[in-house]
Scaffold this motif. Structure first.
Motif: not given
Lengths: 115, 113
Positions: A32, A34, A36, A46, A49, A51, A59, A90, A104, A106
């Motif tokens: 996954n 992401y 941010y 967020l 994201y 998948v 978001e 990030l 998570l 980063f």
């Protein structure tokens, strides 16, 4: 071992210019992914994201978009930057285990300043 | 959307002091994670707590998860300058077969030598 690379580390762009931030993950499959944004050393908001390849969830409505052209590559883009897009961006990954407490991991972030 | 409230927002202490920071929510956490972030870097996971009443220790750091799983605390004993950073709590919410981490605004800690 798994590693995450994010670049560039810092970026200064004029208002109205395009943006492309890249993130790649090594040592794992089907993560996954992401994006941010963090303002002034505070909490993380967020943005997107994913998948899977080509699967992007947004978001918050904004001037940015994201793409996942390959399994371990996540790109954050904008056609025209706004001053309000400045911030610390990030990228992160987590294993796709379906477990609710997967941690998570980063990258070291990109400091974007829009002038 | 579950909101995570962290307190205090800022904390400035001398080396050797003890401190506690808090993370609260109006709804029940499925699990809770604590991260520490140093300036210019990404957050790094410290611990995950899952069971109500759980206590975990990581050297001088003690993490507690409330019995009702609606609050958590991080206690640091004999703080050192190396503990300086932003402490973030995070919890995950289900979304489309995955779990999406949501973060609090963090507690910014400065430990003076």
């Amino acid at each position: 071992s798994q590693t995450i690379h994010q670049w560039p580390a810092t970026l200064v762009q004029p208002v109205g210019s395009p943006l492309s931030l890249e993130c790649t993950v090594e040592g794992t499959s089907n993560p996954n992914l992401y994006w941010y944004r963090q303002a002034a050393g505070r909490g993380l908001q967020l943005l997107f994201y994913s998948v899977g390849i080509g699967q992007i969830s947004s978001e918050v409505p904004q001037n940015l978009s994201a793409s996942r052209p390959q399994d371990r590559q996540f790109i954050l883009s904008s056609k025209k930057l706004l001053l309000s897009d400045s911030g610390f961006y990030l990228c992160a990954w987590s294993p796709r285990t379906g477990i609710f407490n997967s941690p998570l991991h980063f990258g070291n972030g990109t400091r974007l300043t829009v002038t | 959307t579950q909101l995570l409230e962290q307190s205090p927002q800022f904390l400035s202490i001398q080396e050797g002091e003890n401190l506690t920071v808090y993370c609260n929510s109006s709804s029940v956490f499925s699990s809770l994670q604590w991260y520490r972030q140093e300036p210019g870097e990404g957050p790094v996971l410290l611990v995950t707590v899952v069971t109500g009443g759980e206590v975990k220790k990581l050297k001088r750091l003690t993490f507690q998860f409330g019995d009702a799983r609606k609050d958590s605390s991080l206690h640091i004993t004999a703080a050192q300058p190396g503990d300086t950073g932003l402490y973030l709590c995070a919890s995950s919410r289900p979304s489309g077969g995955s779990y999406i981490p949501t973060f609090g605004r963090g507690t910014s800690l400065i430990v003076h030598p």
